[in-house]
Design a protein around this motif. Structure first.
Motif, PDB file in Angstrom:
ATOM      1  N   UNK A   1       1.329  -0.954  -0.125  1.00  0.00           N
ATOM      2  CA  UNK A   1      -0.005  -0.542   0.042  1.00  0.00           C
ATOM      3  C   UNK A   1       1.144   1.755  -0.116  1.00  0.00           C
ATOM      4  N   UNK A   2       1.837   1.010   0.732  1.00  0.00           N
ATOM      5  CA  UNK A   2       2.689   2.428   0.757  1.00  0.00           C
ATOM      6  C   UNK A   2       4.169   2.506  -0.474  1.00  0.00           C
ATOM      7  N   UNK A   3       4.002   1.955  -1.161  1.00  0.00           N
ATOM      8  CA  UNK A   3       5.150   1.596  -2.529  1.00  0.00           C
ATOM      9  C   UNK A   3       3.801   1.874  -3.480  1.00  0.00           C
ATOM     10  N   UNK A   4       2.731   1.754  -3.550  1.00  0.00           N
ATOM     11  CA  UNK A   4       1.491   1.956  -4.070  1.00  0.00           C
ATOM     12  C   UNK A   4       2.346   1.934  -5.348  1.00  0.00           C
ATOM     13  N   UNK A   5       2.387   0.617  -5.711  1.00  0.00           N
ATOM     14  CA  UNK A   5       2.712   0.388  -7.044  1.00  0.00           C
ATOM     15  C   UNK A   5       1.368   0.066  -8.417  1.00  0.00           C
ATOM     16  N   UNK A   6       1.762   0.604  -9.356  1.00  0.00           N
ATOM     17  CA  UNK A   6      -0.090  -0.118 -10.460  1.00  0.00           C
ATOM     18  C   UNK A   6       0.260  -1.671 -10.394  1.00  0.00           C
ATOM     19  N   UNK A   7       0.989  -1.846 -10.573  1.00  0.00           N
ATOM     20  CA  UNK A   7       0.988  -3.980  -9.920  1.00  0.00           C
ATOM     21  C   UNK A   7       0.135  -4.445  -9.343  1.00  0.00           C
ATOM     22  N   UNK A   8       0.536  -3.971  -7.718  1.00  0.00           N
ATOM     23  CA  UNK A   8      -1.092  -4.085  -6.917  1.00  0.00           C
ATOM     24  C   UNK A   8      -2.153  -3.573  -6.588  1.00  0.00           C
ATOM     25  N   UNK A   9      -2.839  -2.769  -8.485  1.00  0.00           N
ATOM     26  CA  UNK A   9      -3.957  -2.091  -7.741  1.00  0.00           C
ATOM     27  C   UNK A   9      -4.979  -3.813  -7.562  1.00  0.00           C
ATOM     28  N   UNK A  10      -4.551  -4.244  -8.508  1.00  0.00           N
ATOM     29  CA  UNK A  10      -5.601  -6.036  -8.386  1.00  0.00           C
ATOM     30  C   UNK A  10      -5.619  -6.489  -6.824  1.00  0.00           C
ATOM     31  N   UNK A  11      -4.441  -6.536  -6.222  1.00  0.00           N
ATOM     32  CA  UNK A  11      -4.680  -7.072  -5.070  1.00  0.00           C
ATOM     33  C   UNK A  11      -5.401  -6.052  -4.188  1.00  0.00           C
ATOM     34  N   UNK A  12      -5.111  -5.243  -4.377  1.00  0.00           N
ATOM     35  CA  UNK A  12      -5.430  -4.208  -2.717  1.00  0.00           C
ATOM     36  C   UNK A  12      -7.122  -3.978  -3.385  1.00  0.00           C
ATOM     37  N   UNK A  13      -8.000  -4.024  -4.546  1.00  0.00           N
ATOM     38  CA  UNK A  13      -8.887  -3.697  -4.768  1.00  0.00           C
ATOM     39  C   UNK A  13     -10.303  -5.204  -4.434  1.00  0.00           C
ATOM     40  N   UNK A  14      -8.975  -5.977  -4.236  1.00  0.00           N
ATOM     41  CA  UNK A  14      -9.726  -7.560  -3.858  1.00  0.00           C
ATOM     42  C   UNK A  14     -10.120  -7.600  -2.162  1.00  0.00           C
ATOM     43  N   UNK A  15      -8.279  -7.300  -1.855  1.00  0.00           N
ATOM     44  CA  UNK A  15      -9.061  -6.574  -0.463  1.00  0.00           C
ATOM     45  C   UNK A  15      -9.868  -6.033   0.330  1.00  0.00           C
ATOM     46  N   UNK A  16      -9.732  -4.754  -0.529  1.00  0.00           N
ATOM     47  CA  UNK A  16     -11.283  -3.700   0.044  1.00  0.00           C
ATOM     48  C   UNK A  16     -12.086  -4.189   0.008  1.00  0.00           C
TER      49      UNK A  16
ATOM     50  N   UNK B   1      -6.077   5.723  -9.776  1.00  0.00           N
ATOM     51  CA  UNK B   1      -7.249   5.706 -10.440  1.00  0.00           C
ATOM     52  C   UNK B   1      -8.222   6.126 -10.196  1.00  0.00           C
ATOM     53  N   UNK B   2      -8.395   7.265 -11.149  1.00  0.00           N
ATOM     54  CA  UNK B   2     -10.498   7.589 -11.335  1.00  0.00           C
ATOM     55  C   UNK B   2     -11.304   6.764 -10.874  1.00  0.00           C
ATOM     56  N   UNK B   3     -11.478   5.362 -11.510  1.00  0.00           N
ATOM     57  CA  UNK B   3     -11.860   3.962 -10.820  1.00  0.00           C
ATOM     58  C   UNK B   3     -12.164   3.514  -9.333  1.00  0.00           C
TER      59      UNK B   3
END
Length: 417
Positions: free
Chosen positions: A235-250, A272-274
């Motif tokens: 979460x702190x690094x906030x690389x776009x590659x982590x988006x799907x993982x973060x969305x999944x958890x959220x 990202x807007x979405x």
């Protein structure tokens, strides 16, 4: 009679001789201590020698060395400290750090220079002093390790396995920047989960994108109670590659609340807007901890999070942590809303933002304090938070309708209330 007197005087003579013996012993002990102190001073303060080195090494765990050092005048403390730097032995790191508790600045400076010198050859021994929590010691150890070069990074990373050194080790590695990433990545494979967690913490603080794949793998395979460390780092690094993982958890309602909160922060940082819409849609959650995390995530996204934000308590809280024309416009709408909750939240959002003093003054003049004192009071309180606001309050003090309230706010501000 004479025989009886002799018997009575015998214990007295014995007591006298005992006292004389003790006195002689005390004198001899004093003489010996004075001689020993003189010899120690001569050895510790003289020119560097093998005998001096042996004395310093032997003194590492002796408590009397601290009292000896403390009793020296400042100039001799400095000489003692400089002499320590003339020798190379791992135990001297501990002795130097112990003596750094002195309040003599010149002595501390000399001790620090000696530790810097020692760290170039005894890096591990100096890194082991990261257990120290005192400010003087911590500063000296950090500086010595920093000047020791890259060898200090491996030595410090090794201290992540020492519980008492872990906090300082993370802080030092983060302070050294991207050069710390390789040794930290190696620590992600450590057998101890606390060491892995500390390495993840440091990688997150460093925003190390090189660590994303390793952290993701760790998160996917770790027990739930350990996974929070890896997701927090991602979460702190906030690389776009982590988006799907973060969305999944959220979005997963079965996800632990702390993981959802961490995911909200990461999605906001990626921005990202979405993803921002996802956060807005969830912002009305009754989970107050999650709501705070969502607000922080939206604030991380900056003005982009306010593109289509409706006027609400949540959007005003977001605007309070964002600077720019959109946040200013939203706060002004709150000040003009006529709703006590919205106006109070908007007023709080203007604190320490002198650029909104004009909007606050317009809002004060918009409401009759006799009828809507509940609206006027938070506005005046917000004006009291800035120097520009004080100037407005002084003007308002002459206003017939609101003068007494403005004067009261000025008086409270002057008294620190």
């Amino acid at each position: 009679m004479s025989r009886q007197a002799n018997r009575e005087s015998s214990p007295r003579r014995q007591a006298v001789w005992l006292l004389l013996g003790l006195l002689v012993f005390a004198v001899l002990l004093g003489v010996y201590n004075a001689w020993r102190t003189a010899e120690t001073r001569k050895l510790a303060l003289g020119s560097p020698s093998s005998a001096q080195r042996d004395y310093f090494v032997a003194s590492v765990d002796r408590p009397e060395v601290e009292s000896f050092f403390k009793a020296l005048p400042s100039s001799e403390k400095v000489r003692f400290a400089k002499n320590l730097g003339a020798h190379d032995a791992p135990g001297l790191a501990k002795l130097i750090v112990k003596l750094l508790a002195t309040f003599d600045k010149d002595a501390r400076d000399a001790l620090t220079e000696s530790l810097v010198r020692l760290a170039k050859t005894q890096t591990k021994a100096v890194a082991e002093q990261l257990t120290q929590t005192g400010g003087f010691q911590r500063y000296a150890v950090f500086r010595a390790l920093a000047e020791a070069g890259e060898t200090s990074l491996n030595a410090t990373a090794g201290q992540l396995s020492v519980t008492d050194a872990r906090t300082n080790a993370v802080a030092f590695l983060v302070s050294e920047g991207s050069a710390s990433v390789p040794p930290l990545l190696r620590q992600l494979a450590h057998k101890d989960k606390d060491v892995r967690g500390a390495a993840a913490e440091a990688l997150g603080k460093l925003r190390a994108r090189e660590a994303v794949d390793a952290l993701t793998e760790r998160y996917r395979t770790a027990p739930v109670d350990e996974g929070i460390a890896y997701l927090t780092a991602l979460s702190a690094i906030a690389d776009p590659r982590s988006r799907d993982l973060l969305r999944e958890a959220f979005v997963n309602p079965q996800t632990r609340p702390d993981l959802r909160s961490v995911s909200a922060l990461g999605l906001g940082r990626i921005g990202r807007p979405e993803d921002l819409k996802l956060l807005w849609d969830a912002s009305g959650t009754p989970d107050l901890d999650l709501q705070v995390a969502i607000v922080s995530g939206l604030q991380f996204a900056g003005e982009a999070s306010l593109t289509e934000a409706p006027l609400s308590l949540i959007s005003l809280r977001v605007a309070a942590g964002v600077k720019g024309p959109r946040s200013d416009a939203l706060i002004e709408r709150g000040l003009a809303s006529g709703s006590r909750p919205l106006l109070a939240e908007a007023a709080r959002a203007t604190r320490r933002r002198p650029e909104l003093v004009g909007a606050l003054e317009r809002a004060v003049r918009r409401y009759d304090p006799a009828m809507r004192g509940d609206l006027v009071d938070p506005l005046l309180e917000a004006l009291a938070q800035t120097e520009a606001g004080h100037a407005v309050l002084r003007r308002l003090a002459d206003d017939q309708a609101v003068g007494s309230l403005a004067s009261r706010r000025l008086a409270l501000a002057a008294s620190g209330g």
